[in-house]
Design a protein around this motif. Sequence first.
Motif, mmCIF file in Angstrom:
data_model
loop_
_atom_site.group_PDB
_atom_site.id
_atom_site.type_symbol
_atom_site.label_atom_id
_atom_site.label_comp_id
_atom_site.label_asym_id
_atom_site.label_seq_id
_atom_site.Cartn_x
_atom_site.Cartn_y
_atom_site.Cartn_z
ATOM 1 N N ALA A 42 7.066 4.512 -14.432
ATOM 2 C CA ALA A 42 6.379 5.326 -12.529
ATOM 3 C C ALA A 42 6.461 3.644 -12.155
ATOM 4 O O ALA A 42 5.835 2.929 -13.039
ATOM 5 C CB ALA A 42 4.922 5.870 -11.550
ATOM 6 N N VAL A 43 6.851 3.361 -10.224
ATOM 7 C CA VAL A 43 7.041 1.572 -9.701
ATOM 8 C C VAL A 43 5.711 2.359 -9.201
ATOM 9 O O VAL A 43 6.399 4.020 -8.075
ATOM 10 C CB VAL A 43 8.410 2.327 -9.060
ATOM 11 N N LEU A 44 4.851 1.754 -8.809
ATOM 12 C CA LEU A 44 3.731 2.429 -7.484
ATOM 13 C C LEU A 44 3.284 1.070 -7.075
ATOM 14 O O LEU A 44 3.684 0.132 -7.615
ATOM 15 C CB LEU A 44 2.553 2.252 -8.492
ATOM 16 N N THR A 45 3.717 1.183 -5.839
ATOM 17 C CA THR A 45 3.999 0.092 -4.647
ATOM 18 C C THR A 45 2.726 0.316 -3.762
ATOM 19 O O THR A 45 2.161 1.607 -3.316
ATOM 20 C CB THR A 45 5.212 -0.180 -3.136
ATOM 21 N N VAL A 46 2.062 -1.196 -3.572
ATOM 22 C CA VAL A 46 1.014 -0.389 -2.545
ATOM 23 C C VAL A 46 1.216 -2.259 -1.433
ATOM 24 O O VAL A 46 1.754 -2.872 -1.961
ATOM 25 C CB VAL A 46 -0.361 -0.569 -2.709
ATOM 26 N N ALA A 47 0.638 -1.384 -0.091
ATOM 27 C CA ALA A 47 0.544 -2.582 1.240
ATOM 28 C C ALA A 47 -0.516 -2.462 1.010
ATOM 29 O O ALA A 47 -1.622 -2.147 1.954
ATOM 30 C CB ALA A 47 1.277 -2.564 1.958
ATOM 31 N N MET A 48 -1.105 -4.185 1.290
ATOM 32 C CA MET A 48 -2.960 -4.723 1.476
ATOM 33 C C MET A 48 -3.186 -5.726 2.285
ATOM 34 O O MET A 48 -1.615 -5.695 2.603
ATOM 35 C CB MET A 48 -3.168 -5.404 -0.069
ATOM 36 N N GLN A 49 -4.141 -4.961 3.652
ATOM 37 C CA GLN A 49 -4.366 -6.184 4.226
ATOM 38 C C GLN A 49 -5.633 -5.692 4.446
ATOM 39 O O GLN A 49 -6.816 -4.923 4.344
ATOM 40 C CB GLN A 49 -3.727 -5.443 5.839
ATOM 41 N N PHE A 123 -4.568 9.300 -0.475
ATOM 42 C CA PHE A 123 -5.945 9.442 -0.574
ATOM 43 C C PHE A 123 -6.667 7.809 -1.115
ATOM 44 O O PHE A 123 -7.425 8.072 -0.803
ATOM 45 C CB PHE A 123 -6.147 10.381 -2.143
ATOM 46 N N VAL A 124 -4.695 7.276 -1.102
ATOM 47 C CA VAL A 124 -5.555 6.315 -1.963
ATOM 48 C C VAL A 124 -5.656 4.641 -0.594
ATOM 49 O O VAL A 124 -6.542 4.105 -0.603
ATOM 50 C CB VAL A 124 -5.028 5.475 -3.092
ATOM 51 N N THR A 125 -5.124 5.545 0.739
ATOM 52 C CA THR A 125 -5.029 4.428 1.877
ATOM 53 C C THR A 125 -6.099 4.656 2.492
ATOM 54 O O THR A 125 -6.873 5.453 2.244
ATOM 55 C CB THR A 125 -3.374 4.944 2.488
ATOM 56 N N GLY A 126 -5.859 3.384 2.923
ATOM 57 C CA GLY A 126 -7.654 2.818 3.569
ATOM 58 C C GLY A 126 -8.965 2.692 2.612
ATOM 59 O O GLY A 126 -10.042 2.723 3.272
ATOM 60 N N LYS A 127 -8.978 2.686 0.877
ATOM 61 C CA LYS A 127 -9.917 2.347 0.855
ATOM 62 C C LYS A 127 -9.210 0.918 -0.137
ATOM 63 O O LYS A 127 -9.028 0.474 -0.284
ATOM 64 C CB LYS A 127 -9.810 3.731 -0.990
ATOM 65 N N THR A 128 -10.419 0.303 -1.031
ATOM 66 C CA THR A 128 -10.417 -0.772 -1.521
ATOM 67 C C THR A 128 -10.087 -0.086 -3.446
ATOM 68 O O THR A 128 -10.972 0.780 -3.301
ATOM 69 C CB THR A 128 -11.810 -1.360 -1.348
ATOM 70 N N VAL A 129 -10.035 -1.461 -3.947
ATOM 71 C CA VAL A 129 -10.029 -1.362 -5.237
ATOM 72 C C VAL A 129 -11.798 -0.983 -5.767
ATOM 73 O O VAL A 129 -11.881 0.111 -6.446
ATOM 74 C CB VAL A 129 -9.247 -2.370 -5.846
ATOM 75 N N ALA A 130 -12.521 -1.510 -5.454
ATOM 76 C CA ALA A 130 -13.961 -1.427 -5.761
ATOM 77 C C ALA A 130 -13.741 0.062 -5.514
ATOM 78 O O ALA A 130 -14.551 0.560 -6.350
ATOM 79 C CB ALA A 130 -15.250 -2.353 -5.006
#
Length: 171
Positions: A42-49, A123-130
């Motif tokens: 898989a190639v998994l990409t996130v944009a963090m802000q 699901f992951v959008t809007g969440k922090t790593v923690a």
Amino acid sequence: MKKILSAAVLAALLLCLVIPAMAEGVKIGQVEYAAHGTKCFAVLTVAMQDGVIADAYIDEFQFMAADTSVGVPNSDAGFGESYPEGKVLASKKVNAEQYSANMAEKAGSTVALDANYAAIEAFVTGKTVAELEACVEGKTAEEMVDVVSGCTLVDTLGYVNGLIEAAKAAQ
């Protein structure tokens, strides 16, 4: 006049402090990850802000039938010369219709692959790593399927863990 000047200086100072804090740029993190078995990646990409996942993207690649799949660029050129006979390296997302039909036939899947990926991305959008780490902590693959609403992939845990790694790469 002194009050107006003081207010202007205070306003300028606040702008100097607030604008840089608000303008923290979007950081991109991307990993190649074995989220689903040993015959693909898989190639998994996130944009963090501001420490939060602002958006996520999942795609996965494996060898698929050359006669029914769209291969990655240069599959029909020198890059594809060493592929297994009758196969091309292909994006599961680009070939989602075909791949989903295969999942339905072989495993009884009722949710298209790209819809499953979209559910995990949402699901992951809007969440922090923690927050995500707390969510997956101690979960089995079977338990994780029930955590992500709308997703039926048995390797949901692998995709979420990979997106956590992509988020960490962005930080």
